[in-house]
Write a protein that holds these residues in place. Structure first.
Motif, short mmCIF file in Angstrom:
data_model
loop_
_atom_site.label_atom_id
_atom_site.label_comp_id
_atom_site.label_asym_id
_atom_site.label_seq_id
_atom_site.Cartn_x
_atom_site.Cartn_y
_atom_site.Cartn_z
N GLU A 140 28.45 37.58 23.25
CA GLU A 140 29.01 38.68 24.01
C GLU A 140 30.52 38.52 24.01
O GLU A 140 31.04 37.42 24.20
CB GLU A 140 28.48 38.62 25.45
N ALA A 141 31.22 39.60 23.80
CA ALA A 141 32.69 39.56 23.78
C ALA A 141 33.20 39.19 25.16
O ALA A 141 32.70 39.65 26.18
CB ALA A 141 33.24 40.91 23.35
N TYR A 142 34.22 38.32 25.18
CA TYR A 142 34.86 37.90 26.43
C TYR A 142 35.93 38.92 26.76
O TYR A 142 36.91 39.07 26.05
CB TYR A 142 35.46 36.50 26.26
N THR A 143 35.75 39.65 27.84
CA THR A 143 36.62 40.78 28.17
C THR A 143 37.69 40.38 29.19
O THR A 143 37.60 39.32 29.82
CB THR A 143 35.80 41.94 28.76
N GLU A 144 38.67 41.27 29.35
CA GLU A 144 39.71 41.05 30.36
C GLU A 144 39.09 41.00 31.75
O GLU A 144 39.53 40.23 32.60
CB GLU A 144 40.75 42.17 30.27
N ALA A 145 38.08 41.83 32.00
CA ALA A 145 37.41 41.82 33.31
C ALA A 145 36.75 40.48 33.58
O ALA A 145 36.82 39.95 34.70
CB ALA A 145 36.37 42.95 33.37
N MET A 146 36.13 39.90 32.57
CA MET A 146 35.51 38.58 32.72
C MET A 146 36.58 37.53 33.02
O MET A 146 36.38 36.65 33.87
CB MET A 146 34.75 38.19 31.45
N LYS A 189 39.49 37.98 34.43
CA LYS A 189 39.98 38.18 35.80
C LYS A 189 39.00 37.59 36.80
O LYS A 189 39.39 36.91 37.76
CB LYS A 189 40.20 39.67 36.07
N GLU A 190 37.71 37.83 36.59
CA GLU A 190 36.68 37.28 37.48
C GLU A 190 36.70 35.75 37.47
O GLU A 190 36.61 35.11 38.52
CB GLU A 190 35.31 37.79 37.04
#
Length: 106
Positions: free
Chosen positions: A85-91, A93-94
């Motif tokens: 799964e792609a590691y996103t900016e939202a992840m 930040k969390e």
């Protein structure tokens, strides 16, 4: 990284032959003592030397973590569409919020 050059000389070693480095090389670079490696000829007067320093035996925790990461990597590569799964900016930040204020001991 040091740009210092070290002289070497050809030497007969037992029944074979090799190149001998000055002891100053090993004093300045102790990580290469008892290292193994390989030499590649890349030109008529140029060699590329790769040394593999001996690393200390991994601790039991390091070994188990390494085996676990190898297993997880192999599983992910066998089925990337379901395991990766792609590691996103939202992840990110969390994650930052989760570790905010946490202090680590050396």
């Amino acid at each position: 990284m040091s740009k210092k050059q070290y002289n070497l000389t050809w030497a007969k070693i037992g029944n074979g032959s090799g190149f001998r480095l000055n002891s100053s090389f090993f004093k300045d670079n102790p990580q290469f003592q008892q290292a193994s490696g390989a030499v590649e000829v890349i030109g008529p007067d140029t060699l590329l030397v790769r040394l593999n320093p001996q690393s200390p035996e991994p601790s039991e925790d390091e070994l188990i973590l390494s085996l676990f990461l190898d297993f997880v990597t192999k599983q992910a590569l066998l089925a990337p569409e379901t395991e990766l799964e792609a590691y996103t900016e939202a992840m990110a930040k969390e994650d930052e919020e989760l570790i905010a204020g946490v202090e680590l001991d050396n």
